[in-house]
Structures are given as structure tokens and as C-alpha cells.
Design an enzyme around this catalytic site. Structure first.
Site, PDB file in Angstrom:
ATOM      1  N   ARG A 237      48.042  41.960  32.181  1.00  0.00           N
ATOM      2  CA  ARG A 237      47.092  42.979  31.735  1.00  0.00           C
ATOM      3  C   ARG A 237      46.593  43.858  32.888  1.00  0.00           C
ATOM      4  O   ARG A 237      45.903  44.841  32.672  1.00  0.00           O
ATOM      5  CB  ARG A 237      45.949  42.352  30.935  1.00  0.00           C
TER       6      ARG A 237
ATOM      7  N   ARG B 282      36.060  28.191  30.935  1.00  0.00           N
ATOM      8  CA  ARG B 282      35.785  28.367  32.364  1.00  0.00           C
ATOM      9  C   ARG B 282      34.368  28.900  32.456  1.00  0.00           C
ATOM     10  O   ARG B 282      33.937  29.694  31.614  1.00  0.00           O
ATOM     11  CB  ARG B 282      36.742  29.392  33.011  1.00  0.00           C
TER      12      ARG B 282
ATOM     13  N   ARG C 138      34.250  37.649  43.694  1.00  0.00           N
ATOM     14  CA  ARG C 138      33.863  39.050  43.907  1.00  0.00           C
ATOM     15  C   ARG C 138      32.378  39.186  44.191  1.00  0.00           C
ATOM     16  O   ARG C 138      31.589  38.287  43.873  1.00  0.00           O
ATOM     17  CB  ARG C 138      34.260  39.919  42.722  1.00  0.00           C
TER      18      ARG C 138
ATOM     19  N   GLU D   1      30.037  36.000  42.737  1.00  0.00           N
ATOM     20  CA  GLU D   1      30.488  35.334  41.506  1.00  0.00           C
ATOM     21  C   GLU D   1      31.437  34.188  41.850  1.00  0.00           C
ATOM     22  O   GLU D   1      32.500  34.430  42.416  1.00  0.00           O
ATOM     23  CB  GLU D   1      31.196  36.394  40.652  1.00  0.00           C
TER      24      GLU D   1
HETATM   25  P1  FAD Z   1      27.727  36.363  23.333  1.00  0.00           P
HETATM   26  O1  FAD Z   1      27.332  37.538  24.132  1.00  0.00           O
HETATM   27  O2  FAD Z   1      28.012  35.098  24.031  1.00  0.00           O
HETATM   28  O3  FAD Z   1      26.607  36.113  22.228  1.00  0.00           O
HETATM   29  C1  FAD Z   1      26.476  34.902  21.522  1.00  0.00           C
HETATM   30  C2  FAD Z   1      25.005  34.574  21.438  1.00  0.00           C
HETATM   31  O4  FAD Z   1      24.833  33.450  20.581  1.00  0.00           O
HETATM   32  C3  FAD Z   1      24.399  34.209  22.785  1.00  0.00           C
HETATM   33  O5  FAD Z   1      23.265  35.004  23.044  1.00  0.00           O
HETATM   34  C4  FAD Z   1      24.043  32.727  22.615  1.00  0.00           C
HETATM   35  O6  FAD Z   1      22.880  32.362  23.342  1.00  0.00           O
HETATM   36  C5  FAD Z   1      23.816  32.637  21.113  1.00  0.00           C
HETATM   37  N1  FAD Z   1      23.986  31.290  20.576  1.00  0.00           N
HETATM   38  C6  FAD Z   1      25.025  30.451  20.772  1.00  0.00           C
HETATM   39  N2  FAD Z   1      24.826  29.292  20.136  1.00  0.00           N
HETATM   40  C7  FAD Z   1      23.628  29.396  19.518  1.00  0.00           C
HETATM   41  C8  FAD Z   1      22.850  28.515  18.718  1.00  0.00           C
HETATM   42  N3  FAD Z   1      23.252  27.290  18.459  1.00  0.00           N
HETATM   43  N4  FAD Z   1      21.660  28.957  18.230  1.00  0.00           N
HETATM   44  C9  FAD Z   1      21.207  30.205  18.537  1.00  0.00           C
HETATM   45  N5  FAD Z   1      21.895  31.066  19.301  1.00  0.00           N
HETATM   46  C10 FAD Z   1      23.086  30.676  19.788  1.00  0.00           C
HETATM   47  N6  FAD Z   1      33.551  43.089  28.281  1.00  0.00           N
HETATM   48  C11 FAD Z   1      33.835  44.385  28.548  1.00  0.00           C
HETATM   49  O7  FAD Z   1      34.128  45.149  27.622  1.00  0.00           O
HETATM   50  N7  FAD Z   1      33.767  44.885  29.833  1.00  0.00           N
HETATM   51  C12 FAD Z   1      33.426  44.099  30.891  1.00  0.00           C
HETATM   52  O8  FAD Z   1      33.377  44.576  32.026  1.00  0.00           O
HETATM   53  C13 FAD Z   1      33.139  42.728  30.639  1.00  0.00           C
HETATM   54  N8  FAD Z   1      32.811  41.912  31.653  1.00  0.00           N
HETATM   55  C14 FAD Z   1      32.558  40.591  31.398  1.00  0.00           C
HETATM   56  C15 FAD Z   1      32.207  39.777  32.465  1.00  0.00           C
HETATM   57  C16 FAD Z   1      31.935  38.431  32.240  1.00  0.00           C
HETATM   58  C17 FAD Z   1      31.566  37.550  33.385  1.00  0.00           C
HETATM   59  C18 FAD Z   1      32.031  37.893  30.920  1.00  0.00           C
HETATM   60  C19 FAD Z   1      31.779  36.439  30.656  1.00  0.00           C
HETATM   61  C20 FAD Z   1      32.361  38.715  29.852  1.00  0.00           C
HETATM   62  C21 FAD Z   1      32.640  40.068  30.084  1.00  0.00           C
HETATM   63  N9  FAD Z   1      32.924  40.929  29.019  1.00  0.00           N
HETATM   64  C22 FAD Z   1      33.208  42.241  29.287  1.00  0.00           C
HETATM   65  C23 FAD Z   1      32.974  40.446  27.626  1.00  0.00           C
HETATM   66  C24 FAD Z   1      31.627  40.588  26.867  1.00  0.00           C
HETATM   67  O9  FAD Z   1      30.643  39.828  27.526  1.00  0.00           O
HETATM   68  C25 FAD Z   1      31.815  40.112  25.424  1.00  0.00           C
HETATM   69  O10 FAD Z   1      32.721  40.958  24.754  1.00  0.00           O
HETATM   70  C26 FAD Z   1      30.531  40.053  24.562  1.00  0.00           C
HETATM   71  O11 FAD Z   1      29.406  39.662  25.278  1.00  0.00           O
HETATM   72  C27 FAD Z   1      30.756  39.080  23.431  1.00  0.00           C
HETATM   73  O12 FAD Z   1      29.708  39.120  22.511  1.00  0.00           O
HETATM   74  P2  FAD Z   1      29.451  37.900  21.524  1.00  0.00           P
HETATM   75  O13 FAD Z   1      28.349  38.325  20.633  1.00  0.00           O
HETATM   76  O14 FAD Z   1      30.708  37.450  20.916  1.00  0.00           O
HETATM   77  O15 FAD Z   1      29.028  36.680  22.466  1.00  0.00           O
HETATM   78  N1  UDP Z   2      43.847  39.489  39.675  1.00  0.00           N
HETATM   79  C1  UDP Z   2      44.227  39.242  40.981  1.00  0.00           C
HETATM   80  N2  UDP Z   2      43.596  39.910  42.001  1.00  0.00           N
HETATM   81  C2  UDP Z   2      42.595  40.795  41.762  1.00  0.00           C
HETATM   82  C3  UDP Z   2      42.215  41.047  40.426  1.00  0.00           C
HETATM   83  C4  UDP Z   2      42.856  40.373  39.409  1.00  0.00           C
HETATM   84  O1  UDP Z   2      45.107  38.427  41.225  1.00  0.00           O
HETATM   85  O2  UDP Z   2      42.050  41.354  42.729  1.00  0.00           O
HETATM   86  C5  UDP Z   2      44.555  38.734  38.611  1.00  0.00           C
HETATM   87  C6  UDP Z   2      43.849  37.418  38.275  1.00  0.00           C
HETATM   88  O3  UDP Z   2      44.854  36.471  37.949  1.00  0.00           O
HETATM   89  C7  UDP Z   2      43.058  37.777  37.056  1.00  0.00           C
HETATM   90  C8  UDP Z   2      44.014  38.735  36.344  1.00  0.00           C
HETATM   91  O4  UDP Z   2      44.607  39.475  37.414  1.00  0.00           O
HETATM   92  O5  UDP Z   2      42.752  36.634  36.268  1.00  0.00           O
HETATM   93  C9  UDP Z   2      43.353  39.673  35.366  1.00  0.00           C
HETATM   94  O6  UDP Z   2      42.381  40.406  36.056  1.00  0.00           O
HETATM   95  P1  UDP Z   2      41.185  41.114  35.279  1.00  0.00           P
HETATM   96  O7  UDP Z   2      40.378  41.883  36.255  1.00  0.00           O
HETATM   97  O8  UDP Z   2      41.732  41.796  34.080  1.00  0.00           O
HETATM   98  O9  UDP Z   2      40.358  39.904  34.719  1.00  0.00           O
HETATM   99  P2  UDP Z   2      39.274  38.966  35.362  1.00  0.00           P
HETATM  100  O10 UDP Z   2      39.461  38.933  36.847  1.00  0.00           O
HETATM  101  O11 UDP Z   2      37.958  39.580  34.944  1.00  0.00           O
HETATM  102  O12 UDP Z   2      39.586  37.681  34.687  1.00  0.00           O
END
Ligand code: FAD
Ligand code: UDP
Length: 377
Positions: free
Chosen positions: A179, A258, A289, A309
Site C-alpha cells: 500500500r 497491535r 516516528r 510513537e
Molecule cells: P474508535 O475510534 O475506536 O471508536 C470506538 C469507540 O467505542 C471508542 O471511543 C471506544 O472507547 C468505544 N467503546 C469500545 N468498547 C466500548 C464499550 N464496551 N462501552 C462503551 N464504549 C466502548 N485514519 C485515517 O484516515 N488517517 C490517518 O492518518 C489515521 N491515522 C491513524 C493512526 C493511528 C495510530 C490509528 C490507531 C488509527 C489511525 N487512523 C487513521 C484510523 C482511524 O483512527 C479510524 O478510522 C477511526 O478512528 C475508527 O473509528 P471507529 O469508530 O471504528 O473506532
Molecule cells: N513502511 C516502511 N518504512 C516507512 C514507512 C512505512 O517500511 O518509513 C512500511 C511498514 O511496513 C508499514 C507499511 O510500510 O507497516 C505501510 O506503511 P503505512 O504508512 O501505510 O502504515 P503504518 O506505518 O501507519 O502502519
């Protein structure tokens, strides 16, 4: 009994989780005249897209979030709730102090090999790919070498990926790396999508506006499992966005995730690293990062906030950030999904309810699809 303005009895829906999936669903259902109760176990709305203002900077508490999509319908939808800035994600990689542009593009190839034209870069990659002897890539290491050659694999992929996923690249599936764009142009934009940006004022206000409707009540600090029977008995439907295995009391065993640990610092300086995202691609740095939050919104505040992170193995009780969609876990999920499909009263949604990594634009799309499927157009 609740009666709406057309004198109809309002059907009641419980939404478990005030994340993006649950909030889009609640908003749309409320507009259709349903009465919604949202329960959220955290002390705030917005799930993992939660942001809050610190030192005048929008701080992304659960990891950096950049909105990107090619879906115009989703882009228009989210723009109802906020104006987006012109942020374009262009992370850089730091390998023992050497800086490279990401995603892999002509700037990266030029810095690494001194090549100037796409043809020269392609020749260099082909030369390095030769060690695979035209073998079809069967793991992430082979896939990476096949895409960009051995030098980039060693400097920018191997250690980063092993830190991220906690296992050797030879034991990871090839698709993870697929990806990442590989470009034969001098273009540092990480995403290929048509639309991209960060909501001005942060993500929390987007969700706040979604939930701001007379038919919606939100209960924070409320875990569904603490009063499940009572909550379920009050409503006609339940939208559940928590962990699907927990819903079924882990009867087939636990799904794996994870997790991440975030180390935040407020620094008394204006600019720490000159970019929102710097990936540390060597093994010497234990974090993957550093995020400098102010650069998502071109901030000029006197202070700055950075987040290191660290990926960690998930154990029960940790935040389940990323589902581990390997064969073993996908098989287990399938068993839970079969049970979920038999539950008429319940709709399972979101990243935890569907056990799948979704970006925000996909979550909005999925949630709107679920509204149409279960509540009609
Ligand atoms: P969540 O945001 O997890 O919402 C679920 C909610 O349910 C939570 O608030 C939780 O507390 C609640 N809950 C769970 N169990 C219970 C319970 N038993 N009772 C009451 N409440 C409960 N997407 C992008 O498009 N761009 C990005 O750059 C990007 N970066 C990301 C970076 C990280 C580190 C992570 C982890 C995700 C990233 N995402 C990104 C993805 C994005 O976070 C998700 O698409 C989005 O938050 C998912 O929404 P959700 O409602 O499914 O889940
Ligand atoms: N990746 C890497 N080096 C980088 C950035 C990404 O090797 O500097 C690899 C890594 O395996 C990662 C994958 O590319 O899991 C996808 O990267 P992306 O940024 O889409 O996802 P994230 O790092 O947020 O999982």
C-alpha cells in the site's frame, strides 16, 4: 413513549462507542427521526480521532490523523462539519541521521544513488532486484526488494517494519508494503488520493457537531458491559462498535491486536523537527516516528508538542489500535462474524466491531452504508 413532530412513535437505538462510526450512524439515524442513546466508556467523544487544544495547538491524542479520500461523497459529507486546511502529508525518514523523502520517489532515489532520471532509478532497482532470481515474492522482505531494491529495503523498510509489527520481515505478508506508493516522479505526497487535509479546529468538533442533535443523548464514562441488560432492554436496535470478541464473551478465544505507546512532550521551542511526521527507520531508535503536531496546521505558536510513537504487543487491557489480520485471527473473526450475523437486534460496525483496519474515510463510507442497509434511504 416519545412522539416525534409527525406524531409517530420514535424508535430507539443504542449506539455503543462515540467514535467516528458510531457518531456518523447516530447523526444520520437522528435525522431520520430515531431516538439515540450513545454510551462511551472513555471520558470524551470522538474515539481515536480525538484531538484537544494544548498551548494553542491541536493535539492528536491517539496518533496522528490525516484525512484523505478519493470518494467525493465522503469528502462532501465530512466538509459539512468542518473546513479542511491544505495539509499534504510528506513524511521524511531519518536513518541514523540521514534524511530521505517518503514515499519512495525520485527525491529518495536521487539522495540515495545520485540518479537523476526515472530510467536510471528503474535500472538501479532492477539491478538490485536481481538477487530474487525472478521469484514471486512470498513475504514482506521479498516484496520490498522486488519493489525498490535492497538499499531502500535495508535503510528505510527493514527495521521500521520490524519495530512496527514485532516480527521479522521474512515472517510478514507481502501485502503490508504494497500500500506504500513507489513513484518515478519528484512527488513527496504520501497519498494518491484526490482530497486531503486536516479539519481546522481539530477532529473533536467534527464529532461534536455530528452528535449535537435534539434526538441524541450521550453518556460518557459508561461501559456497555457494566449495564448491558438494562441498556439493551430499553431499545429496538443496538449499534455496537466495541471489540466483537468481547461482545460474545470471548467464547471462541481472544482476537489479537497491535498496540502503541505514546510519549508526549511540550517543548519550549518553536520548531523541533521542521515536519509533522519523521519516521525513524533504523533499529537504534526504539520509536517508529516522531509527530510534531503544530505542523499539521502550519502553527506558529512559541511552544511545540511532540509525540514519540512506540509499537507494543497488545495484551488485554491495552488499547487495541490495529487488528492483526493474519490467517489465524481472520479465521477466528469469521466465527464471531457468523454469530453476529444471527443477531437481528445488533449491528456490528467500525474498526473493532468488524475487526478490520479502516481509515477515517472508509469508516464514514461504511457507516453510511450501514445506515442505508438497516434504516433505509
Ligand atoms: P474508535 O475510534 O475506536 O471508536 C470506538 C469507540 O467505542 C471508542 O471511543 C471506544 O472507547 C468505544 N467503546 C469500545 N468498547 C466500548 C464499550 N464496551 N462501552 C462503551 N464504549 C466502548 N485514519 C485515517 O484516515 N488517517 C490517518 O492518518 C489515521 N491515522 C491513524 C493512526 C493511528 C495510530 C490509528 C490507531 C488509527 C489511525 N487512523 C487513521 C484510523 C482511524 O483512527 C479510524 O478510522 C477511526 O478512528 C475508527 O473509528 P471507529 O469508530 O471504528 O473506532
Ligand atoms: N513502511 C516502511 N518504512 C516507512 C514507512 C512505512 O517500511 O518509513 C512500511 C511498514 O511496513 C508499514 C507499511 O510500510 O507497516 C505501510 O506503511 P503505512 O504508512 O501505510 O502504515 P503504518 O506505518 O501507519 O502502519
Amino acid at each position: 413513549m416519545n412522539i416525534n413532530k409527525n406524531n409517530n412513535v420514535m424508535k430507539k437505538i443504542l449506539v455503543v462507542g462515540a467514535g467516528l462510526f458510531g457518531s456518523v450512524f447516530a447523526h444520520e439515524a437522528a435525522k431520520k427521526g430515531y431516538q439515540i442513546k450513545v454510551v462511551e466508556k472513555r471520558n470524551h467523544i470522538a474515539g481515536n480521532i480525538y484531538t484537544k487544544e494544548i498551548e494553542g495547538i491541536q493535539f492528536h491524542q491517539y496518533g496522528a490523523h490525516i484525512f484523505h479520500t478519493s470518494n467525493k461523497e465522503v469528502w462532501d459529507y465530512v466538509n459539512q462539519f468542518a473546513e479542511f486546511n491544505r495539509y499534504t502529508n510528506s513524511p521524511v525518514a531519518n536513518y541514523h541521521g540521514e534524511i530521505y523523502n517518503l514515499p519512495f520517489n525520485m527525491n529518495t532515489f536521487n539522495k540515495l544513488w545520485g540518479v537523476v532520471t526515472p530510467k536510471e532509478a528503474q535500472e538501479k532497482i532492477a539491478e538490485q532486484r536481481a538477487i530474487l532470481n525472478q521469484k514471486r515474492p512470498e513475504n514482506l522482505e521479498e516484496q520490498a526488494i522486488s519493489l525498490v531494491g535492497t538499499d531502500i529495503y535495508e535503510k528505510l523498510i527493514k527495521d521500521y517494519t520490524e519495530k512496527q509489527w514485532g516480527r521479522p520481515c521474512t515472517e510478514l505478508p507481502p501485502f503490508i508494503i504494497k500500500r506504500l506508493p513507489v513513484r518515478m516522479t519528484y512527488d513527496n505526497n504520501y497519498f494518491n488520493d484526490k482530497y486531503q487535509g486536516i479539519p481546522i479546529g481539530g477532529y473533536t468538533q467534527v464529532v461534536e457537531k455530528m452528535l449535537d442533535h435534539p434526538n441524541i443523548e450521550v453518556h460518557l464514562n459508561t461501559d456497555f458491559f457494566d449495564k448491558r441488560e438494562q441498556l439493551e432492554s430499553e431499545v429496538d436496535k443496538v449499534v455496537y462498535t466495541g471489540m466483537i470478541d468481547q461482545f460474545f464473551d470471548y467464547k471462541f478465544g481472544r482476537l489479537e491486536y497491535r498496540s502503541l505507546s505514546f510519549e508526549n512532550e511540550i517543548l519550549d521551542q518553536e520548531n523541533y523537527q521542521g515536519n509533522a511526521v519523521v519516521n525513524y527507520t533504523d533499529a537504534e531508535h526504539k520509536y517508529t516516528r516522531i509527530i510534531e503536531h503544530k505542523h499539521f496546521e502550519f502553527g506558529t505558536q512559541p511552544k511545540t508538542i511532540i509525540t514519540k510513537e512506540y509499537p507494543i504487543d497488545w495484551k488485554p487491557g491495552d488499547e487495541p489500535y490495529y487488528p492483526v489480520n493474519d490467517n489465524k485471527n481472520n479465521k477466528l473473526y469469521k466465527k464471531y462474524k457468523e454469530l453476529a450475523d444471527k443477531e437481528d437486534k445488533y449491528i456490528f460496525g467500525g474498526r473493532l466491531g468488524m475487526y478490520k483496519y479502516f481509515d477515517m474515510h472508509m469508516i464514514i463510507h461504511e457507516s453510511l452504508k450501514h445506515v442505508n442497509k438497516y434504516l433505509g434511504d
